[in-house]
Scaffold this motif. Structure first.
Motif, PDB file in Angstrom:
ATOM      1  N   SER A  78      10.930 -49.204  24.603  1.00 54.21           N
ATOM      2  CA  SER A  78      11.596 -50.470  24.983  1.00 54.21           C
ATOM      3  C   SER A  78      12.891 -50.257  25.762  1.00 54.21           C
ATOM      4  O   SER A  78      13.502 -51.218  26.224  1.00 54.21           O
ATOM      5  CB  SER A  78      11.867 -51.390  23.785  1.00 54.21           C
ATOM      6  OG  SER A  78      13.001 -50.967  23.038  1.00 54.21           O
ATOM      7  N   SER A 124       2.323 -47.771  36.958  1.00 55.92           N
ATOM      8  CA  SER A 124       2.298 -48.252  35.574  1.00 55.92           C
ATOM      9  C   SER A 124       1.147 -47.599  34.824  1.00 55.92           C
ATOM     10  O   SER A 124       0.159 -47.165  35.422  1.00 55.92           O
ATOM     11  CB  SER A 124       2.153 -49.782  35.528  1.00 55.92           C
ATOM     12  OG  SER A 124       0.898 -50.176  36.066  1.00 55.92           O
ATOM     13  N   GLU A 155       7.624 -48.447  27.748  1.00 58.32           N
ATOM     14  CA  GLU A 155       6.989 -49.564  27.061  1.00 58.32           C
ATOM     15  C   GLU A 155       6.834 -49.299  25.562  1.00 58.32           C
ATOM     16  O   GLU A 155       6.645 -48.155  25.123  1.00 58.32           O
ATOM     17  CB  GLU A 155       5.622 -49.858  27.689  1.00 58.32           C
ATOM     18  CG  GLU A 155       5.660 -50.200  29.170  1.00 58.32           C
ATOM     19  CD  GLU A 155       6.255 -51.574  29.470  1.00 58.32           C
ATOM     20  OE1 GLU A 155       6.632 -52.294  28.502  1.00 58.32           O
ATOM     21  OE2 GLU A 155       6.346 -51.933  30.660  1.00 58.32           O
ATOM     22  N   ASN A 167       3.888 -44.777  27.847  1.00 54.71           N
ATOM     23  CA  ASN A 167       3.396 -45.920  28.612  1.00 54.71           C
ATOM     24  C   ASN A 167       4.572 -46.387  29.471  1.00 54.71           C
ATOM     25  O   ASN A 167       5.566 -46.895  28.949  1.00 54.71           O
ATOM     26  CB  ASN A 167       2.915 -47.039  27.689  1.00 54.71           C
ATOM     27  CG  ASN A 167       2.213 -48.150  28.456  1.00 54.71           C
ATOM     28  OD1 ASN A 167       1.995 -48.044  29.664  1.00 54.71           O
ATOM     29  ND2 ASN A 167       1.867 -49.230  27.768  1.00 54.71           N
ATOM     30  N   THR A 176       6.323 -48.251  33.030  1.00 59.57           N
ATOM     31  CA  THR A 176       6.262 -49.150  34.181  1.00 59.57           C
ATOM     32  C   THR A 176       7.417 -48.777  35.097  1.00 59.57           C
ATOM     33  O   THR A 176       8.581 -48.810  34.673  1.00 59.57           O
ATOM     34  CB  THR A 176       6.378 -50.623  33.770  1.00 59.57           C
ATOM     35  OG1 THR A 176       5.308 -50.947  32.881  1.00 59.57           O
ATOM     36  CG2 THR A 176       6.294 -51.539  34.999  1.00 59.57           C
TER      37      THR A 176
END
Length: 282
Positions: free
Chosen positions: A249, A167, A228, A155, A157
């Motif tokens: 992250s 995204s 993500e 995932n 962005t």
């Protein structure tokens, strides 16, 4: 492009897993010496072929030009190691060889032109990446962000100057230079970038949002890719050779490298090579 220069000392390296490539390299050394040029051979190659002349590590080589005998993988590896001010002449001894300028049958004529200074030098932008504060390295073709676990999706962005431009969930992302636009990025559906245009190509790999298509950005752009937390962990790979983990992250920063790669151009235009690449059975 830069104008040509006087060549007096030429470095020589090749892929080491191919007898054909090493034989071509030996022939190149003889042709260079026959035209009065000094030859410095890569240490590893010299050990393989029994070269008794001057040798050097690639990273420390001080030469006016470097002849590389091999395929695209050899070129990508060598371009990462050598100093950025050394123009490279590539003799194809690989599968694809899109980065090559000379076929083995053209070696004699190519070295004659090299000795006479009848060539141009093309500057090629490189791209670099870091994961948070950890440097991954730079690449001639592309930085690839792929899932660490096969079949799991990322995932992502993607931000350009802090503005989100791509995204969602996807298998990965390619950020290619103009040189790399004819490599992995092309196979993944990206556009071909003319070598006079200094740009980056962003190619989402199998995005779930099927309307998300490749984007072309100026090479001056600073790109951030957020991995993500709601997706898989990632790997960041430079030219398929250097990699680093990018856990969920983390933030991958991608931008133009201060290092450039220089290539000697003799007689084949970009579009001549492109036509050959598109019809070649590999």
């Amino acid at each position: 492009r830069r104008e040509s220069m006087k060549v007096k000392c030429v470095g020589l390296t090749s892929r080491l897993d191919s007898l054909e490539a090493m034989t071509i390299a030996e022939k190149a050394a003889q042709l260079l010496q026959g035209r009065g040029l000094k030859v410095v051979m890569d240490n590893e190659l010299a050990g393989k072929v029994g070269w008794i002349g001057e040798t050097s590590n690639l990273s420390e080589m001080e030469v006016d030009a470097l002849i590389i005998v091999g395929g695209d993988g050899t070129v990508l590896r060598t371009s990462r190691i050598v100093k950025s001010n050394i123009p490279m002449l590539v003799v194809n001894a690989g599968t694809v060889g899109f980065l090559s300028e000379v076929n083995p049958s053209e070696l004699d004529a190519a070295i004659e032109r090299l000795a006479k200074g009848e060539f141009q030098v093309e500057e090629c932008t490189r791209v670099k990446a870091k994961v948070d504060d950890k440097v991954v390295g730079d690449a001639l073709n592309e930085i690839s962000i792929i899932t660490k676990t096969p079949v799991k999706v990322l995932n992502l962005t993607v931000l350009k100057e802090e503005e989100a431009i791509i995204s969602g969930r996807m298998d990965g992302l390619i950020v290619a230079t103009k040189t790399g636009s004819t490599a992995y990025a092309l196979s993944a559906g990206g556009p071909i970038i003319d070598p006079q245009l200094d740009a980056f190509v962003l190619v989402p790999l199998c995005p779930l949002k099927i309307y998300q298509k490749p984007l072309v950005l100026p090479s001056s752009a600073k790109i951030k890719v957020v991995i993500e937390e709601s997706g898989s962990n990632a790997l960041v790979i430079a030219d398929g050779q250097v990699q680093a983990e990018a856990p969920a992250s983390s933030v991958v920063t991608i931008e133009k490298s201060a290092k450039k790669s220089l290539f000697i151009r003799l007689w084949r235009s970009f579009y001549d090579k492109l036509r050959e690449r598109l019809v070649r059975d590999v």
